[in-house]
Design a protein around this motif. Structure first.
Motif, PDB file in Angstrom:
ATOM      1  N   HIS A  47       0.841  -1.194   0.000  1.00  0.00           N
ATOM      2  CA  HIS A  47       0.000   0.000   0.000  1.00  0.00           C
ATOM      3  C   HIS A  47       0.881   1.252   0.000  1.00  0.00           C
ATOM      4  CE1 HIS A  47      -3.368  -2.625   0.978  1.00  0.00           C
ATOM      5  NE2 HIS A  47      -4.129  -1.620   0.628  1.00  0.00           N
ATOM      6  N   GLN A  49       0.542   5.902  -0.679  1.00  0.00           N
ATOM      7  CA  GLN A  49      -0.278   7.072  -0.967  1.00  0.00           C
ATOM      8  C   GLN A  49       0.137   7.654  -2.310  1.00  0.00           C
ATOM      9  OE1 GLN A  49       0.289   9.635   2.486  1.00  0.00           O
ATOM     10  NE2 GLN A  49      -1.780   9.082   3.148  1.00  0.00           N
ATOM     11  N   MET A 153      -3.851  10.610  -1.240  1.00  0.00           N
ATOM     12  CA  MET A 153      -4.898   9.617  -1.010  1.00  0.00           C
ATOM     13  C   MET A 153      -4.299   8.217  -1.062  1.00  0.00           C
ATOM     14  SD  MET A 153      -8.268  10.839  -3.156  1.00  0.00           S
ATOM     15  CE  MET A 153      -9.260   9.507  -2.485  1.00  0.00           C
ATOM     16  N   ASP A 154      -4.945   7.299  -0.361  1.00  0.00           N
ATOM     17  CA  ASP A 154      -4.556   5.898  -0.407  1.00  0.00           C
ATOM     18  C   ASP A 154      -4.766   5.370  -1.818  1.00  0.00           C
ATOM     19  OD1 ASP A 154      -4.072   3.200   1.043  1.00  0.00           O
ATOM     20  OD2 ASP A 154      -5.920   2.900  -0.116  1.00  0.00           O
ATOM     21  N   SER A 155      -3.800   4.598  -2.303  1.00  0.00           N
ATOM     22  CA  SER A 155      -3.836   4.101  -3.685  1.00  0.00           C
ATOM     23  C   SER A 155      -5.088   3.285  -3.986  1.00  0.00           C
ATOM     24  CB  SER A 155      -2.584   3.282  -3.981  1.00  0.00           C
ATOM     25  OG  SER A 155      -2.450   2.204  -3.072  1.00  0.00           O
ATOM     26  N   GLU A 156      -5.538   2.473  -3.063  1.00  0.00           N
ATOM     27  CA  GLU A 156      -6.728   1.646  -3.287  1.00  0.00           C
ATOM     28  C   GLU A 156      -8.007   2.482  -3.219  1.00  0.00           C
ATOM     29  OE1 GLU A 156      -6.519  -1.457  -4.386  1.00  0.00           O
ATOM     30  OE2 GLU A 156      -4.343  -1.232  -4.286  1.00  0.00           O
ATOM     31  N   GLU A 157      -8.032   3.481  -2.366  1.00  0.00           N
ATOM     32  CA  GLU A 157      -9.195   4.350  -2.261  1.00  0.00           C
ATOM     33  C   GLU A 157      -9.444   5.094  -3.578  1.00  0.00           C
ATOM     34  OE1 GLU A 157     -10.628   8.310   0.219  1.00  0.00           O
ATOM     35  OE2 GLU A 157      -8.981   7.099   1.013  1.00  0.00           O
ATOM     36  N   ILE A 158      -8.364   5.498  -4.235  1.00  0.00           N
ATOM     37  CA  ILE A 158      -8.497   6.179  -5.521  1.00  0.00           C
ATOM     38  C   ILE A 158      -9.180   5.274  -6.527  1.00  0.00           C
ATOM     39  CG2 ILE A 158      -7.239   7.168  -7.477  1.00  0.00           C
ATOM     40  CD1 ILE A 158      -5.075   8.021  -5.380  1.00  0.00           C
ATOM     41  N   ALA A 160     -11.193   2.806  -5.978  1.00  0.00           N
ATOM     42  CA  ALA A 160     -12.603   2.649  -5.606  1.00  0.00           C
ATOM     43  C   ALA A 160     -13.424   3.857  -6.065  1.00  0.00           C
ATOM     44  CB  ALA A 160     -12.722   2.452  -4.093  1.00  0.00           C
ATOM     45  N   GLU A 161     -12.877   5.044  -5.919  1.00  0.00           N
ATOM     46  CA  GLU A 161     -13.587   6.260  -6.347  1.00  0.00           C
ATOM     47  C   GLU A 161     -13.748   6.295  -7.867  1.00  0.00           C
ATOM     48  OE1 GLU A 161     -15.081   8.469  -4.505  1.00  0.00           O
ATOM     49  OE2 GLU A 161     -14.319   7.841  -2.549  1.00  0.00           O
ATOM     50  N   ASN A 166     -17.108   8.385  -9.434  1.00  0.00           N
ATOM     51  CA  ASN A 166     -17.079   9.696  -8.777  1.00  0.00           C
ATOM     52  C   ASN A 166     -16.675  10.763  -9.800  1.00  0.00           C
ATOM     53  OD1 ASN A 166     -16.487  11.996  -7.270  1.00  0.00           O
ATOM     54  ND2 ASN A 166     -15.674  10.834  -5.544  1.00  0.00           N
TER      55      ASN A 166
END
Length: 187
Positions: A47, A49, A153-158, A160-161, A166
């Protein structure tokens, strides 16, 4: 100041024609660009950012959206790599030598959009780079004429968005997915 772009073929080679930026986007000509992804805090589990820039709300394309860390068009006479080095310095205040960038992949991207009631055709050959994580990012000094704010931002959160649709993100899902794959090979 008027920008001039060299027109390219799908492999990223110059075809011997140069046009003004506005004409390129009006006509939908294939031109070059460099995307540079900046990361930090790489964890043993993979993980990390990712630095995103929010484009200024008055930009002529994709106003106010979250985008790649640094990106820019290849102007006449430049290479993909020199464009990447220039854009990092201009947009983020990061001065690096070419050896601090890791080439990840080449891609064809684009489409036809409308901004402020005007058509905008953007077809590019992009070289995508990673800024080596050991480069100091303590003194980011972003270009206020281009960027509204910087966001980590967290790489995985991006992802998901982006997958969730989004509209705040103007990052191509295919590019971001490939970026994550390629980064996992080099970090």
């Amino acid at each position: 100041m008027t920008e001039y772009f060299e027109l390219l073929d799908e492999d990223g080679h110059r075809i011997g024609r140069v046009k003004e930026r506005e004409a390129v986007h009006r006509d939908g000509d294939l031109h070059g660009g460099s995307h540079i992804w900046v990361i930090r805090d790489v964890k043993p589990d993979g993980h990390f950012q990712v630095l995103l820039q929010r484009r200024r709300y008055d930009k002529d394309s994709f106003p106010g959206c979250l985008d790649v860390s640094s990106a820019g068009h290849m102007t006449a006479g430049e290479t993909f790599l020199s464009t990447a080095v220039r854009e990092l310095e201009e947009e983020l205040g990061i001065r690096v030598s070419e050896d601090k960038l890791v080439f990840l992949f080449k891609q064809l991207v684009g489409g036809e959009f409308e901004f402020y009631g005007q058509p905008f055709k953007n077809y590019e050959v992009n070289f995508v780079y990673l800024l080596k994580p050991e480069v100091s990012l303590e003194t980011l000094n972003y270009q206020r004429e281009e960027i509204e704010e910087l966001v980590w931002m967290d790489s995985e959160e991006i992802m998901a968005e982006i997958r969730g649709g989004n509209p705040e993100f103007c990052i191509w899902e295919e590019e971001y997915g490939r970026f994550l794959e390629e980064v996992s090979k080099v970090i």
